[in-house]
Design a protein around this motif. Structure first.
Motif, PDB file in Angstrom:
ATOM      1  N   ARG A  16     -64.334  58.443  26.550  1.00  0.00           N
ATOM      2  CA  ARG A  16     -65.577  57.760  26.166  1.00  0.00           C
ATOM      3  C   ARG A  16     -65.849  56.629  27.133  1.00  0.00           C
ATOM      4  O   ARG A  16     -66.967  56.311  27.427  1.00  0.00           O
TER       5      ARG A  16
ATOM      6  N   GLY B 101     -66.791  58.445  30.667  1.00  0.00           N
ATOM      7  CA  GLY B 101     -67.937  59.351  30.654  1.00  0.00           C
ATOM      8  C   GLY B 101     -67.664  60.722  31.216  1.00  0.00           C
ATOM      9  O   GLY B 101     -68.577  61.498  31.385  1.00  0.00           O
TER      10      GLY B 101
ATOM     11  N   HIS C 237     -65.407  64.428  30.911  1.00  0.00           N
ATOM     12  CA  HIS C 237     -64.812  65.229  29.839  1.00  0.00           C
ATOM     13  C   HIS C 237     -63.684  66.094  30.378  1.00  0.00           C
ATOM     14  O   HIS C 237     -63.655  66.424  31.547  1.00  0.00           O
TER      15      HIS C 237
ATOM     16  N   ASP D 157     -72.197  65.714  26.671  1.00  0.00           N
ATOM     17  CA  ASP D 157     -72.350  64.306  26.273  1.00  0.00           C
ATOM     18  C   ASP D 157     -72.770  64.207  24.822  1.00  0.00           C
ATOM     19  O   ASP D 157     -72.257  63.400  24.055  1.00  0.00           O
TER      20      ASP D 157
ATOM     21  N   GLU E 262     -73.797  69.441  31.209  1.00  0.00           N
ATOM     22  CA  GLU E 262     -73.167  68.138  31.027  1.00  0.00           C
ATOM     23  C   GLU E 262     -73.849  67.354  29.909  1.00  0.00           C
ATOM     24  O   GLU E 262     -73.193  66.683  29.108  1.00  0.00           O
ATOM     25  N   LYS E 263     -75.188  67.479  29.835  1.00  0.00           N
ATOM     26  CA  LYS E 263     -75.922  66.774  28.768  1.00  0.00           C
ATOM     27  C   LYS E 263     -75.487  67.286  27.409  1.00  0.00           C
ATOM     28  O   LYS E 263     -75.361  66.525  26.448  1.00  0.00           O
TER      29      LYS E 263
ATOM     30  N   SER F  31     -69.908  65.278  22.496  1.00  0.00           N
ATOM     31  CA  SER F  31     -68.770  64.359  22.395  1.00  0.00           C
ATOM     32  C   SER F  31     -69.103  63.163  21.506  1.00  0.00           C
ATOM     33  O   SER F  31     -68.197  62.461  21.062  1.00  0.00           O
ATOM     34  N   ARG F  32     -70.388  62.915  21.263  1.00  0.00           N
ATOM     35  CA  ARG F  32     -70.745  61.839  20.338  1.00  0.00           C
ATOM     36  C   ARG F  32     -70.739  62.309  18.893  1.00  0.00           C
ATOM     37  O   ARG F  32     -70.733  61.508  17.974  1.00  0.00           O
TER      38      ARG F  32
END
Lengths: 492, 188
Positions: A35, A38, A40, A407, A403-404, A410-411
């Motif tokens: 986190r 940024g 993964h 992201d 990648e988006k 992962s949240r």
């Protein structure tokens, strides 16, 4: 004396400055770390990977390479292909695990939902994986990995590469399994809007968690070369597997009809499959040996050489999620004639493609239109077509969009066990839902047993090849570690 | 110079690494596992005998009991003589070669020697072992036909299976000696 000593040793190995014994779970530290930075730790899972050839395989490879370029850590897990088993490294440190699992049918592994858990868990822990990205709904291993990852509390992403029917028994069954597998997956990626619609309907999903990211081609591999083709005749190229889904029966109707009409027309057919016999019959019956060339199976690197020999590319698929072949052909500067099925209308703009209904008559009309354009010289220059197409689909763009998704995923929180069971029971119908809820509980118990047998703390953390701590680019990292180790032993 | 450190193997069991530095180009690494514990010996024996008594009460044949005694004895002997390795030693001498010795619990020793001319490198590799993915140290042998190729991979510490931290220690020492050897051989 031994305890701090061990800690020190671990710290040096994983190079994170965190002693692993102080925290009960490695994965937790992994997530916190990521986190912050940024990036993964991604694990791609699919039954289909090189040396097997195909669209899914090259998709996984190219996507992984571009993600590595963007600074993520990527590993690939697949099953062993013949003698190729164990751990291999590909270009730029892409690590591939070829697991010794039994292959059941069509390169897909057998699934019992449990037997792959020990190995997959070991890999997920030692590589500190945070996101599991499974590919292809035909791959049993991909579904297994999703199932285990959810049990272990990891984030999951699934990419669907194909379209399915709804009517026959086998699709009803696979659709049910897909529903079970995807109902608690964090995010799903489809290759076209048609494919998204299909997947959402098949798996009864919330469309908001389904993204569309198309495939890409490497434009530098597919460049036009007009001097390679023979302009005294017109050549139509067909490159596909010779199976029913690809509409080879239509092709066998088209060939004699057009060959009778145009004496200067040739066909080149690349690919192998059970329907080859039909084409050979047609060639035999109409005495077209000099005009229809059947090349048989093609290596991927030979495809371009075949494409540039033609003027027109014909695709007769009956179902297609996203047709890579027509993009490759357009990139080589050919005029594309295709059936209007599945996601094909989304792929190319109207002035680069002639769309027809999937019937012999309509396809012949489309081809005749292309031939007349070619004869009158109104077709655009191959180089111009190439320059347009090469901006459409690039792997870097695909990686950026993927990648988006990572992201976002992962949240999100992974469903805890009780909610997951509720979801399964409420979402997948009483019988299937309860069965799989029971299996999920059993899987969880199995995981607890494995954790008791080999606790996470005694699993060695793997040395990263790619990602922020990647050893592949930083050479001699071992000798550097050696120096600080010597200092430690001296100070003692 | 002698040094003793304790590490763990891939199952979490304890291992002791003993290092002896005889000279800059000659080192010895000795990995010893704990000896056969009385508890596991008792457990194995009891299981066999209880099963035998169970069978005996069913079929009333005293052959079963004597067979059980023989099985335990032969099993124990075989285990100590062929399976249980107490100590594995890696002796590396820069100018001469690498010697690997495994000492069985019964006292039997088996030794392999690889001369330096055949050794290409010593590396740490990864492998899938049972339901695990482990690191292991191995010696790469030169291919006599093709000098750049590798003809064979010889794993070291096969029965102890130490974890990565221990392997790195040994690896680093081996690399120092190999580098030292390379320097001296080119300067000659």
């Amino acid at each position: 004396m031994t305890k701090p000593h061990l800690n020190m040793a671990y710290r040096r190995v994983n190079g994170h400055g965190q002693s692993l014994t102080s925290k009960p779970s490695h994965i937790d530290c992994g997530i916190h770390q990521l986190r912050r930075t940024g990036t993964h730790n991604i694990c791609m899972v699919s039954d289909f990977f090189y040396p097997n050839m195909g669209g899914v395989e090259s998709h996984i490879y190219q996507l992984s390479q571009c993600l590595i370029e963007r600074g993520h850590k990527v590993i690939i897990v697949t099953h062993a292909y013949g003698n190729r088993k164990g751990i291999r490294y590909l270009t730029s440190g892409l690590k591939v695990y070829y697991l010794p699992l039994k292959v059941m049918y069509n390169q897909s592994t057998a699934t019992t939902l449990f037997h792959s858990l020990p190995l997959l868990r070991y890999i997920f822990v030692r590589e500190r994986v945070t996101i599991i990205h499974s590919h292809s709904s035909f791959s049993a291993m991909a579904h297994d990995a999703l199932f285990h990852a959810k049990t272990m509390g990891l984030q999951t992403v699934f990419t669907d590469h194909s379209l399915f029917g709804f009517a026959d028994v086998s699709s009803v069954l696979t659709n049910k399994l897909l529903t079970v597998s995807l109902c608690d997956t964090n995010h799903i990626i489809c290759v076209s809007y048609t494919s998204k619609e299909n997947t959402v309907l098949r798996a009864a999903l919330n469309p908001e968690i389904v993204s569309v990211i198309p495939n890409a081609v490497d434009p530098t591999d597919f460049t036009p070369d007009p001097c390679r083709r023979d302009d005294s005749v017109i050549t139509i190229v067909v490159i596909s597997r010779l199976v029913y889904r690809k509409g080879i029966d239509l092709l066998s109707g088209i060939i004699p009809e057009l060959c009778q009409k145009y004496p200067d027309l040739n066909f080149i057919v690349g690919g192998e499959g059970p329907k080859r016999i039909i084409l050979e019959e047609v060639r035999e019956r109409y005495q077209l040996h000099d005009r229809v060339r059947l090349l048989g199976a093609l290596e991927h690197q030979d495809v371009r050489d075949v494409l540039v020999q033609g003027h027109i590319f014909l695709n007769t698929s009956l179902t297609e999620a996203f047709c890579m072949a027509i993009v490759e052909a357009a990139s080589c500067g050919l005029q594309v004639v295709s059936t209007r099925v599945g996601g094909i209308p989304e792929v190319l703009p109207d002035n680069l493609i002639i769309l027809c209904e999937p019937s012999v008559k309509s396809l012949c009309n489309g081809l005749e239109k292309a031939i007349s354009q070619l004869k009158s010289g109104t077709l655009p220059d191959p180089q111009k077509i190439h320059n347009r197409v090469k901006t459409f689909y690039t792997w870097r763009n695909v990686a950026e969009r993927t990648e988006k998704v990572y992201d976002r995923v992962s949240r999100e929180a992974v469903l805890p066990m009780d909610k997951r069971l509720n979801r399964l029971i409420s979402h997948c119908g009483p019988v299937t839902g309860c069965t799989f809820a029971l299996l999920a509980v059993l899987n969880f118990l199995f995981l607890i047993f494995l954790r008791w047998l080999t606790p996470d703390s005694i699993i060695d953390i793997a040395v990263d090849a790619t990602g922020p701590q990647g050893a592949w680019t930083q050479q001699y990292s071992f000798s550097k570690k050696g120096e600080d180790n010597k200092e430690i032993s001296k100070s003692r | 110079m002698e040094e003793r450190r304790s590490f763990s193997d891939i199952d979490g069991g304890r291992l002791a690494l003993q290092r002896r530095y005889y000279s800059p180009s000659c080192r010895e690494f000795c990995l010893s596992c704990p000896r056969l514990s009385l508890r596991s010996l008792t457990a194995a024996t009891c299981t066999v005998w209880l099963v035998a008594y169970g069978l005996f009460t069913l079929c009333q044949n005293s052959m079963v009991l004597s067979a059980a005694i023989f099985i335990t004895l032969i099993g124990l002997l075989g285990y100590l003589h062929f399976v249980k390795i107490d100590q594995e030693t890696l002796l590396i001498i820069g100018s001469l070669g690498i010697q690997m010795t495994s000492s069985y619990a019964s006292g039997k020793e088996s030794t392999t020697f690889i001369e330096m001319g055949k050794v290409k490198d010593v590396v740490i590799n990864e492998a899938i072992y049972m339901q695990k993915v482990i690191y292991y140290l191995c010696i790469l042998l030169k291919d006599p036909v093709e000098p750049q190729g590798v003809s064979q991979v010889v794993p070291v510490f096969q029965s102890a299976k130490p974890r990565l931290d221990c392997l790195i220690e040994v690896y680093r020492s081996c690399q120092e000696i190999l580098a030292h050897q390379a320097v001296t051989s080119t300067s000659l």
